[in-house]
Design an enzyme around this catalytic site. Structure first.
Site, PDB file in Angstrom:
ATOM      1  N   ASP A   1       0.860  -1.184   0.000  1.00 41.90           N
ATOM      2  CA  ASP A   1       0.000   0.000   0.000  1.00 41.90           C
ATOM      3  C   ASP A   1       0.897   1.235   0.000  1.00 41.90           C
ATOM      4  OD1 ASP A   1      -1.831   2.031   0.474  1.00 41.90           O
ATOM      5  OD2 ASP A   1      -2.979   0.872   1.937  1.00 41.90           O
TER       6      ASP A   1
ATOM      7  N   ARG B   1      -0.157   4.420  -0.650  1.00 42.41           N
ATOM      8  CA  ARG B   1      -0.946   5.653  -0.648  1.00 42.41           C
ATOM      9  C   ARG B   1      -0.408   6.656   0.370  1.00 42.41           C
ATOM     10  NH1 ARG B   1      -6.833   3.172   0.052  1.00 42.41           N
ATOM     11  NH2 ARG B   1      -5.601   1.699   1.273  1.00 42.41           N
TER      12      ARG B   1
END
Ligand SMILES: [Zn+2]
Length: 271
Positions: free
Chosen positions: A197, A199
């Site tokens: 991930d 982000r």
């Protein structure tokens, strides 16, 4: 998407208070001064009334577009150069490289009382095409419905650079092909040498601080890491609210992988 704004229009919007700049803590700063080197600043355009219609329901929200100042100033510089060279047809080249995030405001932020907030990562295949490989599309529609129906008010922050948990649409397409070869959504990222991930929620944190200050709010997410990331950026008063929707045969494996990775989903949620 065209991110360059003519300097005279920019000036006029700044005078009208419709183009503002905030720092990382969500405090308004002079839109004309250059930020300190290394400091993060975000430019915000709005409010823009945006009547919405999704699945037979109508919503009246105010839309704000936001972009990181570093990216914006690079684009402005390039656009000025292009104009000097009469290369206006090349302006469109600037558009794709910048992440313009959106904020949709429900109700009046000054009257919000523990509002309902969704920080939604962009997903072209799910949000626009209606793909059932993930549950992003139904999660977005459900967030619209839930926040609109909530008397406390709230907002959706739409993170446009978050495609494929931050790896971009091109790489996401490749991971879909790897998933069809048997890998789960996280394994496919790792096969590509990418983080599970990647982000970045720092702009979301700044926007929350700008619209909400230190007031408490409820966050629609099943992902405790999203809550932890926001807390790490100084957004403290978060109550996580479960946001399960759009579960079906096409995304069961994907949701199981998310659950095993740490998302707060139980067997009843996945079905
Ligand atoms: Zn998706």
């Amino acid at each position: 998407m065209f991110t360059y704004i003519d300097p005279t229009v920019r000036e006029r919007l700044a005078e009208q208070g419709k183009l503002i700049r905030i720092d990382a803590d969500g405090q308004r700063i002079d839109p004309h001064s250059a930020p300190e080197p290394g400091a993060r600043a975000i430019s915000i355009l709005g409010p823009i009334p945006l009547p919405l219609e999704r699945h037979g329901r109508r919503y009246n929200v105010l839309w704000y577009a936001s972009v990181r100042h570093t990216e914006l100033s690079k684009a402005t510089e390039l656009a000025d150069e292009l104009r000097e060279q009469h290369g206006q047809q090349s302006f469109a080249l600037l558009a794709d490289s910048m992440a313009v995030n959106s904020v949709l405001i429900f109700g009046r932020p000054d009257r919000w009382d523990n509002p309902l907030v969704r920080v939604h990562s962009s997903c072209l295949t799910g949000d626009v095409f209606g793909s059932e490989r993930c549950e992003c599309g139904p999660q977005f529609i459900s967030a619209l419905e839930r926040i609109d129906a909530d008397s406390a008010g709230g907002m959706i922050i739409y993170m446009s650079g978050h495609e494929g948990r931050g790896i971009g649409l091109w790489a996401k397409a490749a991971t879909y092909l790897l998933q069809d070869g048997g890998e789960n959504t996280y394994q496919a990222n790792r096969s590509m040498g990418l983080a599970d991930d990647s982000r970045d929620f720092s702009d979301a944190a700044s926007l929350i601080k700008y619209f909400l200050g230190d007031r408490p709010f409820r966050l629609l997410t099943n992902n405790p890491k999203k809550v932890d990331d926001l807390i790490a950026m100084g957004v403290k008063e978060i109550t996580r609210v479960k946001h399960v929707c759009g579960v079906g045969a096409a995304n069961k494996r994907y949701l199981e992988a998310k659950r095993d990775w740490g998302h707060k989903l139980d067997d009843a949620d996945i079905g």
